[in-house]
Write an enzyme that holds these catalytic residues in place. Structure first.
Site, PDB file in Angstrom:
ATOM      1  N   SER A 114       0.834  -1.187   0.000  1.00 19.18           N
ATOM      2  CA  SER A 114       0.000   0.000   0.000  1.00 19.18           C
ATOM      3  C   SER A 114       0.879   1.251   0.000  1.00 19.18           C
ATOM      4  O   SER A 114       1.703   1.420  -0.891  1.00 19.18           O
ATOM      5  CB  SER A 114      -0.967  -0.031   1.199  1.00 19.18           C
ATOM      6  OG  SER A 114      -2.006   0.912   1.019  1.00 19.18           O
ATOM      7  N   GLU A 164      -1.817  -2.327  -8.196  1.00 19.87           N
ATOM      8  CA  GLU A 164      -2.969  -2.665  -7.363  1.00 19.87           C
ATOM      9  C   GLU A 164      -3.427  -1.385  -6.678  1.00 19.87           C
ATOM     10  O   GLU A 164      -2.679  -0.416  -6.574  1.00 19.87           O
ATOM     11  CB  GLU A 164      -2.602  -3.735  -6.320  1.00 19.87           C
ATOM     12  CG  GLU A 164      -1.607  -3.307  -5.259  1.00 19.87           C
ATOM     13  CD  GLU A 164      -2.229  -2.617  -4.051  1.00 19.87           C
ATOM     14  OE1 GLU A 164      -3.404  -2.883  -3.718  1.00 19.87           O
ATOM     15  OE2 GLU A 164      -1.540  -1.780  -3.438  1.00 19.87           O
ATOM     16  N   HIS A 169      -4.839  -5.317  -1.545  1.00 19.55           N
ATOM     17  CA  HIS A 169      -5.872  -5.181  -0.511  1.00 19.55           C
ATOM     18  C   HIS A 169      -6.946  -6.242  -0.747  1.00 19.55           C
ATOM     19  O   HIS A 169      -8.053  -5.949  -1.197  1.00 19.55           O
ATOM     20  CB  HIS A 169      -6.490  -3.789  -0.568  1.00 19.55           C
ATOM     21  CG  HIS A 169      -5.521  -2.687  -0.291  1.00 19.55           C
ATOM     22  ND1 HIS A 169      -4.588  -2.255  -1.218  1.00 19.55           N
ATOM     23  CD2 HIS A 169      -5.330  -1.925   0.815  1.00 19.55           C
ATOM     24  CE1 HIS A 169      -3.888  -1.258  -0.701  1.00 19.55           C
ATOM     25  NE2 HIS A 169      -4.305  -1.049   0.527  1.00 19.55           N
TER      26      HIS A 169
END
Length: 307
Positions: free
Chosen positions: A109, A208, A278
């Site tokens: 992330s 992502e 995620h």
């Protein structure tokens, strides 16, 4: 690119929050997982602190990263969570210190910005995988994801295919070779034009994200397109984009239509539906190592990330 030393039972892990503050209950619950792996752990200065939407000031978060790399008794570093803020101090890190003290660095992330900086400026292979407070400490964390940590103990070539999770699909057929680089799309877009954008030429780009509507994903991919990034990659791995449903507009392109617009005409192998990011289960992998993307047969083969 330096590969860090593998872990062994009894090693001590440093736990830091280099971006935002973690969910403390989830972080506490996750610790039994490290114990079950046979690892000891020690919290950094940022793991329990909070400073607005950050875990601590930039100086303290930077110091926490550097201290964990400097310490000889710390065998690896696992981030408690992502959130926001890694990029605020990345350009001030002592990359030579990190280069001289290579060790496992694990997260995803917002941690994407640190991953790419460490690869470019410390020549260090890092790991994109589930974090303690964000994933491991929640009831939704799956055994399939937990098993991904075994790659840190034994040098292991990884294979992603339908045996891990059914749903990987071909966007553009073909076979491509290169180092896997990338991560969170919004962090990649924000890195364009800086010294912390990964080296994408001839490499496999992994993307992502979470909670980004199709028009937002469209804008970030267009940024990469205009910067010339998409035209230089050898292949693309489209991973999880959970929570991407349109919310602000009644009419929207679908996420698949957005991906088709940017990738169908690239003439390099592309796959989508890969469970990285995620999501659960969450496939963890080293960044900066050589890999083979077989988009025709929907497999990704990745060399070991530790030595």
């Amino acid at each position: 690119m330096q590969k860090p030393q593998r872990l062994k039972k009894g090693d001590k892990i440093g736990i830091i929050a280099p971006a935002s503050s973690p969910n403390q209950k989830a972080l506490e619950k996750s610790l039994s997982f490290l114990t079950a792996l046979g690892l000891e752990y020690e919290f950094g200065k940022t793991a329990h602190s909070e400073y607005g939407y950050l875990s601590a000031t930039d100086d303290l978060r930077k110091a926490d990263v550097e201290d964990m790399f400097r310490r000889e008794d710390i065998a690896g570093i696992i981030c408690a969570c992502g959130g926001y803020g890694s990029a605020r101090y990345t350009d001030t890190l002592d990359f030579e210190l990190i280069r001289q003290n290579p060790k496992i660095f694990w997260g995803y992330s917002d941690i994407t910005f640190l991953h790419n900086a460490l690869q470019r400026h410390a020549d260090l292979v890092t790991f994109h995988g589930p974090m303690l407070g964000s994933d491991i400490g929640h009831d939704t964390f799956l055994e399939q994801s937990a098993a991904q940590f075994q790659q840190l103990f034994t040098p292991t070539a990884l294979v992603y295919d339908d045996c891990f999770y059914a749903g990987i699909e071909t966007v553009v057929e073909g076979v491509a070779h290169g180092k896997i680089v990338g991560g969170n799309l919004s962090l990649l877009a924000s890195a364009v034009g800086t010294d912390y954008m990964p080296l994408t030429a001839g490499n496999l780009l992994l993307i992502e994200d979470v909670d980004e509507e199709p028009y937002r994903v469209d804008g970030m991919l267009n940024q990469l397109r205009m910067a010339g990034v998409l035209n230089e990659v050898s292949g693309v791995i489209i991973a999880s984009f959970s929570g991407a449903e349109p919310k602000k507009r009644k009419k929207s392109l679908t996420l698949d239509e957005v991906f088709a617009h940017y990738f169908a005409s690239l003439q390099v192998p592309v796959v989508k539906g890969v469970q990285i990011g995620h999501c659960q289960p969450h496939f963890a992998l080293p960044l900066g190592v050589n890999a083979v993307l077989d988009a025709t047969n929907c497999t990704i083969t990745i060399e070991a990330g530790v030595q």
